[in-house]
Every structure is written in structure tokens, then in C-alpha cells.
Design a protein around this motif. Structure first.
Motif, PDB file in Angstrom:
ATOM      1  N   UNK A  22       0.823  -1.201   0.000  1.00  0.00           N
ATOM      2  CA  UNK A  22       0.000   0.000   0.000  1.00  0.00           C
ATOM      3  C   UNK A  22       0.863   1.259   0.000  1.00  0.00           C
ATOM      4  N   UNK A  23       1.888   1.283   0.806  1.00  0.00           N
ATOM      5  CA  UNK A  23       2.768   2.457   0.849  1.00  0.00           C
ATOM      6  C   UNK A  23       3.480   2.642  -0.488  1.00  0.00           C
ATOM      7  N   UNK A  54      -5.630   5.252  -2.772  1.00  0.00           N
ATOM      8  CA  UNK A  54      -4.874   4.269  -3.560  1.00  0.00           C
ATOM      9  C   UNK A  54      -5.294   2.847  -3.233  1.00  0.00           C
ATOM     10  N   UNK A  55      -5.825   2.621  -2.056  1.00  0.00           N
ATOM     11  CA  UNK A  55      -6.270   1.290  -1.643  1.00  0.00           C
ATOM     12  C   UNK A  55      -7.415   0.782  -2.524  1.00  0.00           C
ATOM     13  N   UNK A  56      -8.067   1.681  -3.253  1.00  0.00           N
ATOM     14  CA  UNK A  56      -9.165   1.265  -4.129  1.00  0.00           C
ATOM     15  C   UNK A  56      -8.674   0.603  -5.404  1.00  0.00           C
ATOM     16  N   UNK A  57      -7.378   0.501  -5.570  1.00  0.00           N
ATOM     17  CA  UNK A  57      -6.798  -0.230  -6.701  1.00  0.00           C
ATOM     18  C   UNK A  57      -7.228   0.320  -8.046  1.00  0.00           C
ATOM     19  N   UNK A 115      -1.751  -7.487  -7.732  1.00  0.00           N
ATOM     20  CA  UNK A 115      -2.618  -7.367  -8.913  1.00  0.00           C
ATOM     21  C   UNK A 115      -3.638  -6.253  -8.710  1.00  0.00           C
ATOM     22  N   UNK A 116      -4.197  -6.151  -7.508  1.00  0.00           N
ATOM     23  CA  UNK A 116      -5.183  -5.110  -7.220  1.00  0.00           C
ATOM     24  C   UNK A 116      -4.569  -3.712  -7.378  1.00  0.00           C
ATOM     25  N   UNK A 117      -3.407  -3.518  -6.769  1.00  0.00           N
ATOM     26  CA  UNK A 117      -2.756  -2.213  -6.855  1.00  0.00           C
ATOM     27  C   UNK A 117      -2.232  -1.927  -8.260  1.00  0.00           C
ATOM     28  N   UNK A 119      -3.654  -2.813 -10.926  1.00  0.00           N
ATOM     29  CA  UNK A 119      -4.840  -2.364 -11.654  1.00  0.00           C
ATOM     30  C   UNK A 119      -5.029  -0.862 -11.545  1.00  0.00           C
ATOM     31  N   UNK A 120      -4.643  -0.297 -10.413  1.00  0.00           N
ATOM     32  CA  UNK A 120      -4.722   1.154 -10.239  1.00  0.00           C
ATOM     33  C   UNK A 120      -3.774   1.876 -11.182  1.00  0.00           C
ATOM     34  N   UNK A 121      -2.587   1.369 -11.311  1.00  0.00           N
ATOM     35  CA  UNK A 121      -1.627   1.983 -12.236  1.00  0.00           C
ATOM     36  C   UNK A 121      -2.111   1.843 -13.666  1.00  0.00           C
ATOM     37  N   UNK A 122      -2.721   0.707 -13.980  1.00  0.00           N
ATOM     38  CA  UNK A 122      -3.255   0.511 -15.333  1.00  0.00           C
ATOM     39  C   UNK A 122      -4.396   1.486 -15.613  1.00  0.00           C
ATOM     40  N   UNK A 123      -5.205   1.779 -14.607  1.00  0.00           N
ATOM     41  CA  UNK A 123      -6.332   2.687 -14.812  1.00  0.00           C
ATOM     42  C   UNK A 123      -5.854   4.099 -15.146  1.00  0.00           C
ATOM     43  N   UNK A 124      -4.664   4.449 -14.701  1.00  0.00           N
ATOM     44  CA  UNK A 124      -4.125   5.756 -15.062  1.00  0.00           C
ATOM     45  C   UNK A 124      -3.824   5.856 -16.551  1.00  0.00           C
TER      46      UNK A 124
END
Length: 129
Positions: A22-23, A54-57, A115-117, A119-124
Motif C-alpha cells: 500500500x505504501x 490508492x487502496x481502491x486499486x 494485482x489489485x494495486x 490495476x490502479x496503475x493501469x487505470x491511469x
């Protein structure tokens, strides 16, 4: 008198893995949003909110764009792939020894959150394009 079973607690190392991931991903979200969100009166607030969430991935891209419909749709698409991996990683922790050796369960936990986190980078890729 019959004793009640104590609820199953997650081991400290699982929380440590989650916290480290998370950090690290929160820092990446911070740097990406600082550079990628358009300058304006709400820039700093939007960076702070997005980083805090960011925890929302996979949903950070949509959050960065105030939940615009196209960004939310893309985030939902990504979460359809990330969420099952995260759920598997979490579920095996509660199945105990029946789900495999401890190292295997730690690996699934780590891969699920990664994988969850990720996904957050991919959403950007969509939100900040």
C-alpha cells in the motif's frame, strides 16, 4: 461450559505485506497524479484524495478524474480481472492448512494485492491520457 472458538485472525506478516504494498503503490499514485492531473485550483486536493484512496486499486484512475463515466467504466473493466485474484489471495487465508502450505498462502496474498494495486496503475493509462 462450552468455550466459543476465537475468531480467526490474520497473521502479522500478512498485514505487513499489505502495508508495504500500500505504501509503495500510494507513493507511485502520488507521483503519477502530481505530474498527470491538470494544474488548476483543485489540483492539490485531487492529488491528495487520489493518493489517499490508492487502496481502491483499479478505481484510482476514475477517482483522479472525478469519477467520469468513461474512466469509471475502464476501472470497472480492470477490476473484473483484478478482484478475483485478490479474492483468491484473501480466501485462502481463511481456509487454513486445507488451502496449502503457509508459503503458498503468503504468495497468493501478495500476488492478489499486487494485482489489485497494479490495476490502479493501469487505470491511469486511460484516465491520464
Amino acid at each position: 461450559m462450552k468455550q466459543q472458538a476465537e475468531p480467526r485472525r490474520l497473521p502479522v506478516e500478512l498485514w505487513l505485506i499489505f502495508g508495504v504494498l500500500l505504501v509503495l503503490f500510494s507513493l507511485l499514485v502520488l507521483f503519477i497524479t502530481m505530474a498527470g492531473i491538470d494544474e488548476g485550483p483543485d489540483h492539490d486536493r485531487q492529488v491528495l484524495v487520489t493518493t489517499f484512496l490508492a487502496v481502491t486499486g483499479p478505481f484510482v484512475g476514475a477517482i483522479a478524474r472525478d469519477m467520469s463515466s468513461c474512466c469509471l467504466e475502464f476501472s470497472l473493466l480492470i477490476s473484473a480481472f483484478c478482484a478475483p485474484l485478490l479474492l483468491i489471495g484473501i480466501a485462502v487465508q481463511f481456509l487454513g492448512r486445507a488451502s496449502g502450505p503457509r508459503g503458498y498462502r503468503l504468495l497468493l496474498w501478495t500476488l492478489g494485492w499486487f494485482a489489485w494495486f497494479l490495476g490502479g496503475l493501469m487505470s491511469f493509462g486511460h484516465a491520464l491520457s
